[in-house]
Design a protein around this motif. Sequence first.
Motif, PDB file in Angstrom:
ATOM      1  N   ASP A   1      -8.746   3.084   0.481  1.00 10.85           N
ATOM      2  CA  ASP A   1      -8.950   3.337   1.907  1.00 10.85           C
ATOM      3  C   ASP A   1      -8.958   4.844   2.154  1.00 10.85           C
ATOM      4  O   ASP A   1      -8.242   5.591   1.479  1.00 10.85           O
ATOM      5  CB  ASP A   1      -7.809   2.760   2.763  1.00 10.85           C
TER       6      ASP A   1
ATOM      7  N   VAL B   1       0.387   5.535   0.981  1.00 11.85           N
ATOM      8  CA  VAL B   1      -0.468   6.594   1.514  1.00 11.85           C
ATOM      9  C   VAL B   1      -0.216   7.887   0.745  1.00 11.85           C
ATOM     10  O   VAL B   1       0.926   8.340   0.647  1.00 11.85           O
ATOM     11  CB  VAL B   1      -0.201   6.820   3.014  1.00 11.85           C
TER      12      VAL B   1
ATOM     13  N   MET C   1      -8.014   7.169   5.415  1.00 12.71           N
ATOM     14  CA  MET C   1      -7.431   7.127   6.750  1.00 12.71           C
ATOM     15  C   MET C   1      -7.544   8.506   7.383  1.00 12.71           C
ATOM     16  O   MET C   1      -7.000   9.484   6.865  1.00 12.71           O
ATOM     17  CB  MET C   1      -5.962   6.697   6.711  1.00 12.71           C
TER      18      MET C   1
ATOM     19  N   SER D   1       0.835  -1.196   0.000  1.00 10.38           N
ATOM     20  CA  SER D   1       0.000   0.000   0.000  1.00 10.38           C
ATOM     21  C   SER D   1       0.872   1.249   0.000  1.00 10.38           C
ATOM     22  O   SER D   1       2.026   1.216   0.430  1.00 10.38           O
ATOM     23  CB  SER D   1      -0.900   0.041   1.241  1.00 10.38           C
TER      24      SER D   1
ATOM     25  N   ILE E   1      -4.123   4.483  -0.286  1.00 16.43           N
ATOM     26  CA  ILE E   1      -4.724   4.960   0.965  1.00 16.43           C
ATOM     27  C   ILE E   1      -4.678   6.482   0.966  1.00 16.43           C
ATOM     28  O   ILE E   1      -3.620   7.086   0.787  1.00 16.43           O
ATOM     29  CB  ILE E   1      -3.968   4.411   2.187  1.00 16.43           C
TER      30      ILE E   1
END
Length: 215
Positions: A141, A15, A143, A13, A73
């Motif tokens: 996702d 971010v 977050m 993943s 993410i």
Amino acid sequence: TLARLAKTKQINSVVLTIKDEYGVIGYNSSIPMARQIGAIGKDWRTTTGQLAPGFYDAKQAITRLHQLGLRAIGRITCFLDPQLAEWALKNNRYDMIVQDNTGQPIRTAYGTAVFTNLANPTVRQYLIQLSVEAANLGFDDIMLDYVRRPEGTLDKLHFAGLQTSPAVGIATFVRELRQALPPTTRLGLSVFGVSANRPYLVGQDIRLLSPLADY
């Protein structure tokens, strides 16, 4: 580098910051509030040499990550938002920021008038709209960071419109955001470790939050 790390299975993943701790949005958001307060990042130059708003093209970045087999993410800094707080202060919207017990913007280690009011419907809706937009752009996702109240004793803080404890207010916000997201989008929360046994310090009650998030 990302391609090498993905190929060797060292990461799964990446971010990308959607809204950072300064309240700046990394891509060209279409959310009206983001445009109204000037939250979209400075222009960047595309591969064709053209200038585009924001720091990156969200769809292109997500597509590339997916091609590498990586999850995208999106990190959203919630209630620490100097960009929105400063706009609220200039426009006499004190209800949108955390106040002290005299009605003035609180001063913290992060600065003055930088924390937005977790109970304010406009603030909450801005964050929800941004999260939904990001999910629709393809982020796997969302977050949430700084999903909390500022440090300090509650007798010196005022959250206009808050009818519950800050911890319950935070949990109801997370629930509203979770319900607005597509069911396939995962939700993560970044919380203080101390909240595990002292939820009152920053308004993060793990018992209330954990059923609402994927991690």
